[in-house]
Design an enzyme around this catalytic site. Structure first.
Site, PDB file in Angstrom:
ATOM      1  N   LYS A 257       0.819  -1.206   0.000  1.00 43.34           N
ATOM      2  CA  LYS A 257       0.000   0.000   0.000  1.00 43.34           C
ATOM      3  C   LYS A 257       0.865   1.274   0.000  1.00 43.34           C
ATOM      4  O   LYS A 257       2.073   1.212   0.249  1.00 43.34           O
ATOM      5  CB  LYS A 257      -0.944  -0.056   1.206  1.00 43.34           C
TER       6      LYS A 257
ATOM      7  N   PHE B 190     -15.123   4.066   7.436  1.00 44.58           N
ATOM      8  CA  PHE B 190     -13.774   4.421   6.987  1.00 44.58           C
ATOM      9  C   PHE B 190     -13.580   4.340   5.466  1.00 44.58           C
ATOM     10  O   PHE B 190     -12.475   4.532   4.963  1.00 44.58           O
ATOM     11  CB  PHE B 190     -12.725   3.544   7.692  1.00 44.58           C
TER      12      PHE B 190
ATOM     13  N   ARG C  16      -2.088 -14.437   4.772  1.00 45.48           N
ATOM     14  CA  ARG C  16      -2.758 -13.698   5.853  1.00 45.48           C
ATOM     15  C   ARG C  16      -1.961 -13.846   7.156  1.00 45.48           C
ATOM     16  O   ARG C  16      -1.864 -12.905   7.942  1.00 45.48           O
ATOM     17  CB  ARG C  16      -4.194 -14.203   6.055  1.00 45.48           C
TER      18      ARG C  16
ATOM     19  N   THR D 149      -5.182  -6.866  10.936  1.00 48.70           N
ATOM     20  CA  THR D 149      -5.450  -5.587  10.261  1.00 48.70           C
ATOM     21  C   THR D 149      -4.795  -4.421  11.014  1.00 48.70           C
ATOM     22  O   THR D 149      -4.176  -3.542  10.408  1.00 48.70           O
ATOM     23  CB  THR D 149      -6.975  -5.347  10.168  1.00 48.70           C
TER      24      THR D 149
ATOM     25  N   ARG E 164       2.799  -6.536   8.946  1.00 51.05           N
ATOM     26  CA  ARG E 164       2.129  -5.366   9.522  1.00 51.05           C
ATOM     27  C   ARG E 164       2.754  -4.963  10.854  1.00 51.05           C
ATOM     28  O   ARG E 164       2.885  -3.778  11.145  1.00 51.05           O
ATOM     29  CB  ARG E 164       0.628  -5.632   9.640  1.00 51.05           C
TER      30      ARG E 164
ATOM     31  N   ASN F 231      -1.936   0.337   6.770  1.00 48.29           N
ATOM     32  CA  ASN F 231      -1.370  -0.913   7.294  1.00 48.29           C
ATOM     33  C   ASN F 231      -0.499  -1.693   6.301  1.00 48.29           C
ATOM     34  O   ASN F 231      -0.422  -2.912   6.371  1.00 48.29           O
ATOM     35  CB  ASN F 231      -2.484  -1.775   7.900  1.00 48.29           C
TER      36      ASN F 231
ATOM     37  N   HIS G 134      -1.965  -5.463   1.614  1.00 55.14           N
ATOM     38  CA  HIS G 134      -3.247  -6.142   1.446  1.00 55.14           C
ATOM     39  C   HIS G 134      -3.002  -7.622   1.186  1.00 55.14           C
ATOM     40  O   HIS G 134      -2.026  -7.977   0.534  1.00 55.14           O
ATOM     41  CB  HIS G 134      -4.005  -5.552   0.236  1.00 55.14           C
TER      42      HIS G 134
HETATM   43  P1  IDP Z   1      -7.818  -6.630   5.981  1.00 51.82           P
HETATM   44  O1  IDP Z   1      -7.027  -5.732   5.044  1.00 51.82           O
HETATM   45  O2  IDP Z   1      -6.991  -7.105   7.133  1.00 51.82           O
HETATM   46  O3  IDP Z   1      -8.517  -7.748   5.251  1.00 51.82           O
HETATM   47  P2  IDP Z   1     -10.428  -5.338   6.170  1.00 51.82           P
HETATM   48  O4  IDP Z   1     -11.302  -5.394   7.359  1.00 51.82           O
HETATM   49  O5  IDP Z   1     -10.807  -6.128   4.961  1.00 51.82           O
HETATM   50  O6  IDP Z   1      -8.947  -5.710   6.652  1.00 51.82           O
HETATM   51  O7  IDP Z   1     -10.307  -3.801   5.771  1.00 51.82           O
HETATM   52  C1  IDP Z   1      -9.744  -3.419   4.534  1.00 51.82           C
HETATM   53  C2  IDP Z   1      -8.816  -2.256   4.786  1.00 51.82           C
HETATM   54  O8  IDP Z   1      -9.559  -1.121   5.251  1.00 51.82           O
HETATM   55  C3  IDP Z   1      -7.761  -2.470   5.879  1.00 51.82           C
HETATM   56  O9  IDP Z   1      -6.635  -3.187   5.430  1.00 51.82           O
HETATM   57  C4  IDP Z   1      -7.413  -1.049   6.265  1.00 51.82           C
HETATM   58  O10 IDP Z   1      -6.522  -0.432   5.333  1.00 51.82           O
HETATM   59  C5  IDP Z   1      -8.769  -0.363   6.153  1.00 51.82           C
HETATM   60  N1  IDP Z   1      -9.454  -0.341   7.454  1.00 51.82           N
HETATM   61  C6  IDP Z   1     -10.038  -1.390   8.097  1.00 51.82           C
HETATM   62  N2  IDP Z   1     -10.554  -1.023   9.292  1.00 51.82           N
HETATM   63  C7  IDP Z   1     -10.298   0.304   9.398  1.00 51.82           C
HETATM   64  C8  IDP Z   1     -10.585   1.280  10.426  1.00 51.82           C
HETATM   65  O11 IDP Z   1     -11.189   0.983  11.462  1.00 51.82           O
HETATM   66  N3  IDP Z   1     -10.151   2.561  10.168  1.00 51.82           N
HETATM   67  C9  IDP Z   1      -9.484   2.904   9.035  1.00 51.82           C
HETATM   68  N4  IDP Z   1      -9.203   2.029   8.047  1.00 51.82           N
HETATM   69  C10 IDP Z   1      -9.592   0.749   8.237  1.00 51.82           C
HETATM   70 MG    MG Z   2     -10.025  -7.711   3.833  1.00 48.71          MG
END
Ligand code: IDP
Ligand code: MG
Length: 139
Positions: free
Chosen positions: A11, A59, A87, A93, A104, A114, A117
């Protein structure tokens, strides 16, 4: 595409902070083979589409803005059990909750910014790979 593949993006924060090389090395050292890779920048339209499942989340706007803020590295990776193993390699996350030694934990700034992806299922790995690569860019 075989189901022993996953899709990743390094990212904008990872690229901006100079962690691109170290993260790619961690991925390769962890046994993933690179089947496709490109350095690119998402348009707002692309980022909205890619994260469509999160459209109702608070978000979403912040996420689209962040993901379009600079270049990313998109890649398709192959390894036995690729989705789950990747993963595990990237960690939770929120980097504050990510295990020691994960990407991460080592490189992410925050839950939003973070670093990386990773697809969450074989099905999404195929969809996400096709979103970024045409057939002649996948090896
Ligand atoms: P993941 O990337 O671990 O699968 P997801 O829940 O699918 O997590 O969320 C996608 C992306 O959205 C995250 O990687 C992160 O960049 C962003 N994100 C998730 N939760 C939050 C939050 O609470 N605040 C801001 N950004 C978030
Ligand atoms: Mg995801």
């Amino acid at each position: 595409m075989a189901t022993n593949r996953t899709f990743t993006m390094l990212k904008p924060d990872a690229v901006e902070n100079g962690h691109m090389g170290k993260i790619i090395d961690m991925i390769i050292q962890s046994g993933f083979e690179i089947k496709a890779m490109k350095y690119t920048r998402l348009s707002t339209e692309q980022a909205k589409k890619f994260y469509e499942v999160h459209a109702e989340r608070p978000f979403y706007g912040e996420l689209v803005e962040y993901m379009t803020s600079g270049p990313i590295v998109a890649a398709i990776l192959e390894k036995e059990n690729a989705v789950a193993d990747f993963r595990a390699l990237i960690g939770a996350t929120d980097p504050a909750e990510a295990a020691e030694g994960t990407i991460r934990k080592s490189y992410a700034e925050s839950k939003g910014r973070n670093a990386v992806h990773g697809s969450d299922s074989d099905e999404n790995a195929v969809i996400e790979g096709k979103f970024h690569f045409s057939a002649n860019e996948i090896f």
